[in-house]
Design an enzyme around this catalytic site. Structure first.
Site, PDB file in Angstrom:
ATOM      1  N   TYR A  12       4.952   5.334  -5.283  1.00 24.37           N
ATOM      2  CA  TYR A  12       4.197   6.592  -5.093  1.00 24.37           C
ATOM      3  C   TYR A  12       4.746   7.394  -3.902  1.00 24.37           C
ATOM      4  O   TYR A  12       5.240   8.506  -4.051  1.00 24.37           O
ATOM      5  CB  TYR A  12       2.728   6.223  -4.885  1.00 24.37           C
ATOM      6  CG  TYR A  12       1.788   7.336  -4.522  1.00 24.37           C
ATOM      7  CD1 TYR A  12       0.782   7.133  -3.578  1.00 24.37           C
ATOM      8  CD2 TYR A  12       1.862   8.591  -5.111  1.00 24.37           C
ATOM      9  CE1 TYR A  12      -0.111   8.136  -3.244  1.00 24.37           C
ATOM     10  CE2 TYR A  12       0.972   9.609  -4.794  1.00 24.37           C
ATOM     11  CZ  TYR A  12      -0.014   9.374  -3.852  1.00 24.37           C
ATOM     12  OH  TYR A  12      -0.897  10.381  -3.525  1.00 24.37           O
ATOM     13  N   ILE A  13       4.708   6.818  -2.721  1.00 27.51           N
ATOM     14  CA  ILE A  13       5.162   7.553  -1.526  1.00 27.51           C
ATOM     15  C   ILE A  13       6.681   7.625  -1.498  1.00 27.51           C
ATOM     16  O   ILE A  13       7.275   8.651  -1.155  1.00 27.51           O
ATOM     17  CB  ILE A  13       4.607   6.897  -0.243  1.00 27.51           C
ATOM     18  CG1 ILE A  13       3.084   6.801  -0.323  1.00 27.51           C
ATOM     19  CG2 ILE A  13       5.034   7.676   0.999  1.00 27.51           C
ATOM     20  CD1 ILE A  13       2.437   5.934   0.720  1.00 27.51           C
ATOM     21  N   LEU A  34      10.778  -2.586  -9.377  1.00 33.77           N
ATOM     22  CA  LEU A  34       9.907  -2.035 -10.440  1.00 33.77           C
ATOM     23  C   LEU A  34       8.669  -2.903 -10.681  1.00 33.77           C
ATOM     24  O   LEU A  34       8.066  -2.843 -11.767  1.00 33.77           O
ATOM     25  CB  LEU A  34      10.699  -1.854 -11.747  1.00 33.77           C
ATOM     26  CG  LEU A  34      11.911  -0.904 -11.668  1.00 33.77           C
ATOM     27  CD1 LEU A  34      12.594  -0.822 -13.031  1.00 33.77           C
ATOM     28  CD2 LEU A  34      11.511   0.497 -11.194  1.00 33.77           C
ATOM     29  N   SER A 125       0.991   1.525   8.572  1.00 34.17           N
ATOM     30  CA  SER A 125      -0.330   1.919   8.089  1.00 34.17           C
ATOM     31  C   SER A 125      -1.353   1.931   9.214  1.00 34.17           C
ATOM     32  O   SER A 125      -1.237   1.166  10.175  1.00 34.17           O
ATOM     33  CB  SER A 125      -0.767   0.912   7.004  1.00 34.17           C
ATOM     34  OG  SER A 125      -2.128   1.086   6.676  1.00 34.17           O
ATOM     35  N   TYR A 150      -2.206  -8.114   4.056  1.00 35.95           N
ATOM     36  CA  TYR A 150      -1.418  -6.882   3.855  1.00 35.95           C
ATOM     37  C   TYR A 150      -1.295  -6.137   5.189  1.00 35.95           C
ATOM     38  O   TYR A 150      -0.196  -5.820   5.637  1.00 35.95           O
ATOM     39  CB  TYR A 150      -2.065  -5.975   2.802  1.00 35.95           C
ATOM     40  CG  TYR A 150      -1.583  -4.556   2.913  1.00 35.95           C
ATOM     41  CD1 TYR A 150      -2.368  -3.582   3.537  1.00 35.95           C
ATOM     42  CD2 TYR A 150      -0.331  -4.197   2.442  1.00 35.95           C
ATOM     43  CE1 TYR A 150      -1.906  -2.287   3.682  1.00 35.95           C
ATOM     44  CE2 TYR A 150       0.130  -2.902   2.585  1.00 35.95           C
ATOM     45  CZ  TYR A 150      -0.662  -1.952   3.214  1.00 35.95           C
ATOM     46  OH  TYR A 150      -0.197  -0.664   3.362  1.00 35.95           O
ATOM     47  N   LYS A 154       2.023  -5.430   8.017  1.00 31.69           N
ATOM     48  CA  LYS A 154       2.418  -4.137   8.612  1.00 31.69           C
ATOM     49  C   LYS A 154       2.529  -4.293  10.132  1.00 31.69           C
ATOM     50  O   LYS A 154       3.461  -3.808  10.765  1.00 31.69           O
ATOM     51  CB  LYS A 154       1.387  -3.054   8.275  1.00 31.69           C
ATOM     52  CG  LYS A 154       1.370  -2.628   6.816  1.00 31.69           C
ATOM     53  CD  LYS A 154       2.674  -1.998   6.393  1.00 31.69           C
ATOM     54  CE  LYS A 154       2.660  -1.502   4.968  1.00 31.69           C
ATOM     55  NZ  LYS A 154       3.973  -1.008   4.508  1.00 31.69           N
ATOM     56  N   GLY A 297     -14.521  -5.720   3.994  1.00 32.50           N
ATOM     57  CA  GLY A 297     -13.296  -5.353   4.730  1.00 32.50           C
ATOM     58  C   GLY A 297     -13.130  -3.868   4.962  1.00 32.50           C
ATOM     59  O   GLY A 297     -12.184  -3.444   5.632  1.00 32.50           O
TER      60      GLY A 297
END
Ligand code: WQD
Length: 338
Positions: A12-13, A34, A125, A150, A154, A297
């Site tokens: 996406y980004i 992919l 993020s 996740y 980061k 969360g």
């Protein structure tokens, strides 16, 4: 012509950033496995810019496969998006997340050292901040213990960059994204979530399109003006442009430290209900939603102090919330046609 390797560039980004890189005169090589995107994004990028990026389907967490890219192509800089990125899934599969996300970053940095490549932009993020003590949050605010593997990956990549860049051979910039939403004005590229969307915007557009029966707003009993969580939503094209500005800064030697990091948001917080209202206003579609339980969360509210990016990068988000929600809807409609 400088050549940038964009890992995760069919995502996406990543795909929106490839468009902006090409538009700014960079040559682009996309490396992607992919696992969370499709190769026809390459055709769409070519349709938008008239330039077809080189595409390599590869598992970048595999050291040999990663190294082969650097033996075949001459690369001047790397923008690293490639990572598993579902917050909830990371809690179910922590080892896969650490292995994949950290190994990819390490493989990139190791080959940079091997080939004398100097410039690295990292997709980071706002999750590194956890629940802010106050808002807007700036880059000097302490990062907190992550609420998910996740988010922790980061933070760990940023910590790796802090030490790996100390020798000065590699210069790096991490961009701490807030909440990217929306799609390119051509509606040829956009967010393509696998399965049931975790994120708010794709869930809204899929509900409006009749793919999902109803949106559940996760909690309206938070200590916020309308009871729903607040986030700093940023148009994905504004976010993509920030990556080009960051890469330019590195090539032109304007970075003031070997490792820098910047908040990339709009500086304005909107609630879940604000997003719904904007969507209904810009699209004319009445959204079917209910209030449900809070989601484990979730941070109550977070929005960015963007003054460092404005003053140092000379970058500022331009797109309005209405442009974000309408572009997301146009992309959803385009997807239905194809
Ligand atoms: C936004 C708000 C939800 C879905 C995450 C990651 C972040 C980045 C973006 C990857 C929250 C509410 C959502 C729904 C809802 N990911 N919501 N109903 O959690 O702020 O950020 O995605 O890079 O790193 O942490 O984004 O879109 O999931 O949620 O009410 O069906 O929408 O509770 O308040 P989030 P989100």
């Amino acid at each position: 012509m400088k050549t940038i390797l964009v890992t995760g560039g069919t995502g996406y980004i990543g795909s929106h950033t490839v468009v902006e890189l090409q538009t700014s005169g960079y040559d682009v090589i996309i490396a992607d496995n992919l696992s969370n995107s499709s190769a026809d994004v390459i055709d769409k990028i070519e349709q938008i810019t008239g330039k077809r990026p080189i595409f390599i389907k590869v598992d970048l967490s595999d050291s040999e496969q990663a190294a082969s890219i650097f033996d075949k192509y001459s690369i001047d800089g790397i923008i690293n998006f490639a990572a598993f990125k579902a917050v909830g899934e990371s809690c179910q599969k922590p080892i896969e997340y650490y292995r994949n996300n950290l190994q990819i970053a390490l493989n990139m940095l190791e080959n940079m050292k091997r080939k004398g490549i100097k410039y690295f932009v990292q997709s980071s993020s706002c999750t590194v901040y956890g629940e802010p003590d106050s808002n807007p949050i700036n880059e000097q605010c302490p990062t907190k213990f992550a609420v998910s593997p996740y988010g922790n990956t980061k933070q760990m990549v940023e910590d790796m960059l802090h030490f790996i860049t100390q020798s000065g051979e590699i210069k790096a910039i991490a961009l701490r994204y807030f909440n990217p939403i929306g799609a390119h004005s051509t509606a040829l590229i956009g967010e393509l979530p696998n399965g049931v969307p975790n994120n708010l915007m794709p869930y809204i557009t899929q509900t409006a399109a009749g793919i999902r029966k109803q949106l559940t707003v996760f909690g309206n009993d938070y200590p916020t003006p309308d009871g729903t969580c607040i986030r700093d939503y940023i148009h994905v094209v504004d976010l993509a442009k920030a990556h080009v500005v960051a890469m330019d800064r590195l090539f032109e030697g304007r970075n003031k430290k070997n490792f820098e990091y910047f908040n990339i948001g709009t500086g304005v917080g909107f609630s879940v209900l604000d997003i719904i209202k904007s969507f209904e206003k810009t699209t004319g579609v009445k959204l079917n939603y209910v209030f449900g339980q809070r989601r484990e969360g979730d941070v109550v509210q977070i929005w960015a102090d963007t003054s460092l990016a404005e003053n140092e990068l000379g970058w500022k988000a331009n797109m309005s919330l209405d442009q974000m929600t309408l572009s997301a809807w146009r992309w959803q409609q385009q997807m239905q046609k194809s």
